[in-house]
Design a protein around this motif. Structure first.
Motif, PDB file in Angstrom:
ATOM      1  N   ALA A  90      -8.033 -10.288  18.172  1.00  0.00           N
ATOM      2  CA  ALA A  90      -9.133 -10.338  19.132  1.00  0.00           C
ATOM      3  C   ALA A  90     -10.425 -10.657  18.407  1.00  0.00           C
ATOM      4  N   ASN A  91     -11.373 -11.220  19.145  1.00  0.00           N
ATOM      5  CA  ASN A  91     -12.645 -11.619  18.564  1.00  0.00           C
ATOM      6  C   ASN A  91     -13.804 -10.952  19.306  1.00  0.00           C
ATOM      7  N   LEU A  92     -14.864 -10.689  18.554  1.00  0.00           N
ATOM      8  CA  LEU A  92     -16.127 -10.264  19.145  1.00  0.00           C
ATOM      9  C   LEU A  92     -16.987 -11.514  19.269  1.00  0.00           C
ATOM     10  N   VAL A  93     -17.363 -11.871  20.493  1.00  0.00           N
ATOM     11  CA  VAL A  93     -18.098 -13.110  20.724  1.00  0.00           C
ATOM     12  C   VAL A  93     -19.354 -12.824  21.528  1.00  0.00           C
ATOM     13  N   ILE A 100     -22.035  -9.569  25.066  1.00  0.00           N
ATOM     14  CA  ILE A 100     -21.086  -9.353  23.982  1.00  0.00           C
ATOM     15  C   ILE A 100     -19.713  -9.057  24.598  1.00  0.00           C
ATOM     16  N   PHE A 101     -18.739  -9.887  24.238  1.00  0.00           N
ATOM     17  CA  PHE A 101     -17.387  -9.751  24.761  1.00  0.00           C
ATOM     18  C   PHE A 101     -16.407  -9.470  23.626  1.00  0.00           C
ATOM     19  N   ILE A 102     -15.311  -8.783  23.961  1.00  0.00           N
ATOM     20  CA  ILE A 102     -14.118  -8.775  23.123  1.00  0.00           C
ATOM     21  C   ILE A 102     -13.045  -9.529  23.891  1.00  0.00           C
ATOM     22  N   CYS A 103     -12.428 -10.503  23.227  1.00  0.00           N
ATOM     23  CA  CYS A 103     -11.398 -11.286  23.899  1.00  0.00           C
ATOM     24  C   CYS A 103     -10.453 -11.886  22.865  1.00  0.00           C
ATOM     25  N   THR A 104      -9.292 -12.306  23.323  1.00  0.00           N
ATOM     26  CA  THR A 104      -8.381 -13.001  22.427  1.00  0.00           C
ATOM     27  C   THR A 104      -8.868 -14.431  22.232  1.00  0.00           C
ATOM     28  N   ALA A 105      -8.447 -15.034  21.136  1.00  0.00           N
ATOM     29  CA  ALA A 105      -8.861 -16.409  20.850  1.00  0.00           C
ATOM     30  C   ALA A 105      -8.414 -17.367  21.949  1.00  0.00           C
ATOM     31  N   GLU A 106      -7.257 -17.054  22.561  1.00  0.00           N
ATOM     32  CA  GLU A 106      -6.700 -17.960  23.570  1.00  0.00           C
ATOM     33  C   GLU A 106      -7.561 -18.074  24.822  1.00  0.00           C
ATOM     34  N   VAL A 107      -8.358 -17.040  25.120  1.00  0.00           N
ATOM     35  CA  VAL A 107      -9.146 -17.091  26.358  1.00  0.00           C
ATOM     36  C   VAL A 107     -10.637 -17.320  26.098  1.00  0.00           C
TER      37      VAL A 107
END
Length: 226
Positions: free
Chosen positions: A149-152, A203-210
């Motif tokens: 998961a990424n913090l974006v 600020i979101f946490i999400c998987t790279a795929e989405v």
């Protein structure tokens, strides 16, 4: 929740992390192998240990198994990898965070080496620069490798489709979550009824795929084509 945290490396980076964590109410132990760097007066609230964090016996004596988190914060990538691997495989530490000093070594800092979160100073600095100057695009701030998961971050332009709308109206995809809104000097924990404003930093946490889908939803479908 108060955590017990071990930090390998008591240089400027390690001490700064220790002071921040102590200020947040956590118990911190600094492990340093160089006598010249052993300066308890710099962070008197921390427990200081003169030892090599790459040695199993040293980590045993420090009771690393009783720590909730280990942070490998030395200036040597090899040492940080070894410390991370030992913390995870020999002592089953729940969370291991590792400092990446050289960008070309970043690919090594994965769960295979026991690293849950890798913090690359070059990448983080570049991301923070992008975050400061970029409006209307998605900026990746950090990768949580074990969970993939990424913090974006997305800074809302004035023409974003959900400006003025409540958080609940934003149809975010699965595997994504809005975790904070930075508005001026304020940090907001979003609730469904909070309205979004132009210039908000989301600020979101999400998987790279989405990531692309999050970007398209928040900025408008046309943004995904650009």
């Amino acid at each position: 929740m108060t955590m017990r945290i071990a930090i390998a490396g008591a240089g400027n980076v390690g001490r700064s992390i220790a002071q921040e964590l102590i200020g947040n109410g956590h118990q911190v132990m600094l492990i340093e192998r160089a006598p010249a760097q052993l300066r308890p007066e710099r962070v008197p609230e921390a427990e200081w240990i003169l030892a090599d964090a790459c040695e199993v016996s040293s980590l045993e004596e420090a009771d690393v198994a009783g720590c909730d988190v280990v942070i490998a914060a030395t200036g040597d990538d090899k040492a940080n990898l070894v410390c991370s691997l030992l913390a995870k495989t020999e002592f089953a530490v729940n969370r291991v965070v590792a400092r990446v000093n050289r960008a070309e070594n970043e690919w090594l800092f994965t769960e295979q080496w026991g690293v849950d979160v890798a913090v690359s100073k070059p990448r983080l600095m570049a991301a923070l620069v992008e975050e400061a100057v970029t409006v209307g695009d998605l900026v990746r701030l950090m990768t949580f490798r074990q969970g993939q998961a990424n913090l974006v971050e997305i800074t809302l332009p004035s023409d974003a489709p959900y400006v003025g709308e409540p958080v609940r109206s934003v149809p975010l995809p699965h595997d994504s979550a809005l975790v904070a809104i930075l508005r001026g000097k304020r940090v907001l924990v979003p609730t469904p009824d909070d309205p979004l404003e132009a210039a908000d930093e989301l600020i979101f946490i999400c998987t790279a795929e989405v990531e692309d889908e999050v970007r398209a939803v928040v900025l408008g479908k046309a943004a995904d084509l650009g």
